[in-house]
Write a protein that holds these residues in place. Sequence first.
Motif, PDB file in Angstrom:
ATOM      1  N   SER A 109      -2.006  -9.368   8.964  1.00 33.26           N
ATOM      2  CA  SER A 109      -2.873  -8.427   9.200  1.00 33.26           C
ATOM      3  C   SER A 109      -1.981  -7.165   9.828  1.00 33.26           C
ATOM      4  CB  SER A 109      -4.048  -8.627  10.206  1.00 33.26           C
ATOM      5  OG  SER A 109      -3.503  -8.739  11.503  1.00 33.26           O
ATOM      6  N   SER A 110      -0.928  -6.932  10.083  1.00 32.00           N
ATOM      7  CA  SER A 110      -0.077  -6.147  10.629  1.00 32.00           C
ATOM      8  C   SER A 110       0.534  -5.365   9.271  1.00 32.00           C
ATOM      9  CB  SER A 110       1.049  -6.312  11.452  1.00 32.00           C
ATOM     10  OG  SER A 110       1.774  -7.288  11.090  1.00 32.00           O
ATOM     11  N   SER A 111       1.164  -6.054   8.335  1.00 33.61           N
ATOM     12  CA  SER A 111       1.529  -5.360   7.272  1.00 33.61           C
ATOM     13  C   SER A 111       0.466  -5.051   6.304  1.00 33.61           C
ATOM     14  CB  SER A 111       2.626  -6.325   6.543  1.00 33.61           C
ATOM     15  OG  SER A 111       2.133  -7.742   6.178  1.00 33.61           O
ATOM     16  N   GLY A 112      -0.617  -5.722   6.183  1.00 36.61           N
ATOM     17  CA  GLY A 112      -1.753  -5.586   5.418  1.00 36.61           C
ATOM     18  C   GLY A 112      -2.405  -4.016   5.491  1.00 36.61           C
ATOM     19  N   PHE A 113      -2.795  -4.182   6.954  1.00 35.42           N
ATOM     20  CA  PHE A 113      -3.427  -2.562   7.090  1.00 35.42           C
ATOM     21  C   PHE A 113      -2.486  -1.554   7.261  1.00 35.42           C
ATOM     22  CE2 PHE A 113      -6.870  -5.620   8.162  1.00 35.42           C
ATOM     23  CZ  PHE A 113      -7.924  -4.951   7.665  1.00 35.42           C
ATOM     24  N   ALA A 114      -1.178  -1.787   7.371  1.00 32.01           N
ATOM     25  CA  ALA A 114      -0.343  -0.640   7.563  1.00 32.01           C
ATOM     26  C   ALA A 114      -0.045  -0.252   6.079  1.00 32.01           C
ATOM     27  CB  ALA A 114       1.127  -1.180   8.188  1.00 32.01           C
ATOM     28  N   ALA A 115      -0.070  -1.016   5.047  1.00 27.16           N
ATOM     29  CA  ALA A 115       0.383  -0.843   3.722  1.00 27.16           C
ATOM     30  C   ALA A 115      -1.087  -0.277   2.910  1.00 27.16           C
ATOM     31  CB  ALA A 115       0.582  -2.198   2.775  1.00 27.16           C
ATOM     32  N   LEU A 116      -2.223  -0.708   3.467  1.00 29.63           N
ATOM     33  CA  LEU A 116      -3.548  -0.063   3.132  1.00 29.63           C
ATOM     34  C   LEU A 116      -3.755   1.120   3.861  1.00 29.63           C
ATOM     35  CD1 LEU A 116      -5.906  -0.735   1.388  1.00 29.63           C
ATOM     36  CD2 LEU A 116      -6.902  -1.817   3.479  1.00 29.63           C
ATOM     37  N   ALA A 117      -3.378   1.495   5.085  1.00 30.64           N
ATOM     38  CA  ALA A 117      -3.454   2.631   5.514  1.00 30.64           C
ATOM     39  C   ALA A 117      -2.609   3.984   4.750  1.00 30.64           C
ATOM     40  CB  ALA A 117      -2.817   2.862   7.089  1.00 30.64           C
ATOM     41  N   LEU A 118      -1.445   3.580   4.406  1.00 28.31           N
ATOM     42  CA  LEU A 118      -0.482   4.541   3.728  1.00 28.31           C
ATOM     43  C   LEU A 118      -1.034   4.736   2.311  1.00 28.31           C
ATOM     44  CD1 LEU A 118       2.178   6.134   4.012  1.00 28.31           C
ATOM     45  CD2 LEU A 118       3.494   3.965   3.263  1.00 28.31           C
ATOM     46  N   ALA A 119      -1.128   3.565   1.515  1.00 22.38           N
ATOM     47  CA  ALA A 119      -1.447   3.607   0.192  1.00 22.38           C
ATOM     48  C   ALA A 119      -2.828   4.647  -0.013  1.00 22.38           C
ATOM     49  CB  ALA A 119      -1.680   2.465  -0.650  1.00 22.38           C
ATOM     50  N   GLY A 120      -3.900   3.950   1.050  1.00 21.57           N
ATOM     51  CA  GLY A 120      -5.219   4.539   0.778  1.00 21.57           C
ATOM     52  C   GLY A 120      -5.296   5.926   1.062  1.00 21.57           C
ATOM     53  N   SER A 121      -4.711   6.474   2.136  1.00 14.12           N
ATOM     54  CA  SER A 121      -4.768   7.502   2.595  1.00 14.12           C
ATOM     55  C   SER A 121      -4.181   8.682   1.571  1.00 14.12           C
ATOM     56  CB  SER A 121      -3.807   7.948   4.103  1.00 14.12           C
ATOM     57  OG  SER A 121      -2.724   7.565   4.042  1.00 14.12           O
ATOM     58  N   LYS A 122      -3.035   7.864   1.009  1.00 16.73           N
ATOM     59  CA  LYS A 122      -2.180   8.931   0.026  1.00 16.73           C
ATOM     60  C   LYS A 122      -3.197   8.904  -1.298  1.00 16.73           C
ATOM     61  CE  LYS A 122       2.286   9.659   1.050  1.00 16.73           C
ATOM     62  NZ  LYS A 122       2.151  10.993   1.818  1.00 16.73           N
ATOM     63  N   ALA A 123      -3.808   7.986  -1.558  1.00 16.93           N
ATOM     64  CA  ALA A 123      -4.567   7.965  -2.573  1.00 16.93           C
ATOM     65  C   ALA A 123      -5.823   8.956  -2.645  1.00 16.93           C
ATOM     66  CB  ALA A 123      -5.128   6.323  -3.220  1.00 16.93           C
ATOM     67  N   ALA A 124      -6.215   9.024  -1.389  1.00 17.68           N
ATOM     68  CA  ALA A 124      -7.536   9.652  -1.040  1.00 17.68           C
ATOM     69  C   ALA A 124      -7.128  11.338  -0.828  1.00 17.68           C
ATOM     70  CB  ALA A 124      -8.030   9.200   0.295  1.00 17.68           C
ATOM     71  N   GLY A 125      -5.910  11.725  -1.173  1.00 14.46           N
ATOM     72  CA  GLY A 125      -5.221  12.831  -1.224  1.00 14.46           C
ATOM     73  C   GLY A 125      -4.808  13.358   0.125  1.00 14.46           C
ATOM     74  N   LEU A 126      -4.833  12.428   1.230  1.00 12.82           N
ATOM     75  CA  LEU A 126      -4.507  13.103   2.693  1.00 12.82           C
ATOM     76  C   LEU A 126      -2.826  12.752   2.658  1.00 12.82           C
ATOM     77  CD1 LEU A 126      -7.253  10.800   4.406  1.00 12.82           C
ATOM     78  CD2 LEU A 126      -7.163  13.407   4.414  1.00 12.82           C
ATOM     79  N   SER A 127      -2.474  13.481   3.696  1.00 14.90           N
ATOM     80  CA  SER A 127      -1.046  13.624   4.072  1.00 14.90           C
ATOM     81  C   SER A 127      -0.912  13.405   5.392  1.00 14.90           C
ATOM     82  CB  SER A 127      -0.451  15.022   3.391  1.00 14.90           C
ATOM     83  OG  SER A 127       0.836  14.707   3.616  1.00 14.90           O
ATOM     84  N   LEU A 128      -1.016  12.328   5.882  1.00 12.86           N
ATOM     85  CA  LEU A 128      -1.065  12.033   7.330  1.00 12.86           C
ATOM     86  C   LEU A 128       0.197  12.078   7.898  1.00 12.86           C
ATOM     87  CD1 LEU A 128      -4.113   9.487   7.534  1.00 12.86           C
ATOM     88  CD2 LEU A 128      -4.195  11.602   7.580  1.00 12.86           C
ATOM     89  N   SER A 129       0.322  12.393   9.386  1.00 14.63           N
ATOM     90  CA  SER A 129       1.678  12.276   9.953  1.00 14.63           C
ATOM     91  C   SER A 129       1.782  10.584  10.194  1.00 14.63           C
ATOM     92  CB  SER A 129       1.725  13.034  11.073  1.00 14.63           C
ATOM     93  OG  SER A 129       0.729  12.406  12.080  1.00 14.63           O
ATOM     94  N   ASP A 130       3.092  10.370  10.740  1.00 14.30           N
ATOM     95  CA  ASP A 130       3.132   8.915  11.245  1.00 14.30           C
ATOM     96  C   ASP A 130       2.379   8.557  12.261  1.00 14.30           C
ATOM     97  OD1 ASP A 130       5.172   8.769   9.319  1.00 14.30           O
ATOM     98  OD2 ASP A 130       6.925   8.357  10.493  1.00 14.30           O
ATOM     99  N   ARG A 131       2.291   9.581  13.059  1.00 11.24           N
ATOM    100  CA  ARG A 131       1.177   9.217  14.377  1.00 11.24           C
ATOM    101  C   ARG A 131      -0.150   8.901  13.740  1.00 11.24           C
ATOM    102  NH1 ARG A 131       0.621  12.811  19.742  1.00 11.24           N
ATOM    103  NH2 ARG A 131       2.877  12.511  19.936  1.00 11.24           N
TER     104      ARG A 131
END
Length: 347
Positions: A109-131
């Motif tokens: 679940s750690s790698s799963g949700f980290a990868a989903l957070a990054l791919a999902g937020s970028k695909a939604a047009g967001l540019s989130l900071s690491d924090r």
Amino acid sequence: MNMGKKVSAAAHPNLALVKYWGHRNTSLNLPANTSISLNLDGAKTETSVTFDAALEVDAISFNSKPAEVKVYQRMTRFLGLIREIAGIQTRACVVTENTFPESVGFASSSSGFAALALAGSKAAGLSLSDRQLSILARKGSGSACRSIPNGYVEWSAGDDDTSSFAFSIAPESHWNLAVISVIFSQVPKVVTSQQGHEAATSSPYFAARQASLPDTLTAVRDGIRLKDLTSLGMAVEREAISFHAIAMTSAPQQYPWMSGIYYWQPMTIHLLKAVQHWRHDGLPVYFTLDAGSTVHLLCEDAVLSDVRGGLLSLLKQLGVKADIVISHAGRGAWVIDNPDNEKTDGT
Ligand code: DP6
């Protein structure tokens, strides 16, 4: 948004040296305590996300099959959080693959949700900071917030949603520490981590563990900073046993017939005792375990082949089969520019 851009991202699972066990807030995954981990570069999750207006519901493929109901519900709820931040309604097509088995104490679940957070937020047009990414990933799975930063990572428990996130305390190149993950059972565990977290405070020893954690955190931070395996290893082993002592003495609500939660298998204890003997014989190796029967051995590169040799003869002597994954500290979650290259480069 009609058909959005497909974004692919990857993340390594992380191994906790100081465990997160127990919640202060279950829906936000605010942890009862600060924890410390390292990313394991021997395993990874790769996820691609495309938001597509033609979809009526999220379409989620997990290890080449449609996601089963519980996984689907957890992931679609998380995609909902991304939609909320991005201010969109569009449903997504998600394809996610792991290079290792789930639910056996290898924190998928750690790698799963980290990868989903990054791919999902970028695909939604967001540019989130690491924090911001770490905070978002935490809401999918607590430990996922630690797979966003590089190398050795601390997750500060914080007081609320915005102050509970992970940050790097040393880069992956800091130390030649190796982790040998010994996966005995590919049978998923009965009591999930979520259920275990909820049960933790029912242990009469929970408060004692909380009281011991500040000293453990200091020992582990110092052990990493000074690359002192002797003091780090002892602190990490005692900490792992303290977490399992809480699990074994807590009562999970969903399983009223259980007097406690046993994540270990018979082979687990054989290996823990062998590690102590190997150390007595002069081999500097230490263990830790998450919520499963998988044992993770920590040693420096210089003795990696000796530890591997000892492990293989123990398995042979006992007639037991196990999958072995060797890792070093890995990078935090990353965007994959060319998924076809990524699949063949073995990283
Ligand atoms: C024992 O992060 O898997 O591995 O937040 O409910 O998804 P959820 O739990 P999860 O719990 C991890 C527990 C642990 C210790 C750790 O990784 O710190």
